[in-house]
Scaffold this motif. Structure first.
Motif: not given
Length: 94
Positions: A17-21, A42-48, A54-61
């Motif tokens: 639905e509206d949640n991202f994982f 904040s993370e959802s906004s950065q993804y959008k 952004y997902l690659n940066q987040l995954a690395n973090d």
């Protein structure tokens, strides 16, 4: 629950639905494990705004800080099982 995107052998990005994982394949020395994190606002906004970059940066973090700052955010239980089943189905279909 469905897979939106993935980086082979590294992470899967899913929505419910509206949640991202994001489910990230992590390692510490010779031990492999995963971290399942629900994106915050904040993370959802950065993804959008920045998409897969952004997902690659987040995954690395998440990989780097898996045992510290992301340890408490790791999701276990019913959602974890649902994510695992969704990823297994995605892999078998693709």
């Amino acid at each position: 629950m469905r897979v939106i995107d993935f980086e082979a052998h590294f992470w899967f990005f899913l929505t419910n639905e509206d949640n991202f994982f994001i489910d990230v394949n992590c390692s510490n020395s010779s031990v492999g494990f995963s971290r399942l994190i629900e994106l915050n606002e904040s993370e959802s906004s950065q993804y959008k705004l920045n998409g897969k970059n952004y997902l690659n940066q987040l995954a690395n973090d998440i990989q780097y800080y898996a045992l510290t700052k992301y340890s408490e955010r790791n999701i276990v239980g019913e959602i974890d099982k649902q994510v695992h089943q969704t990823i297994m189905k995605f892999k078998s279909d693709n």
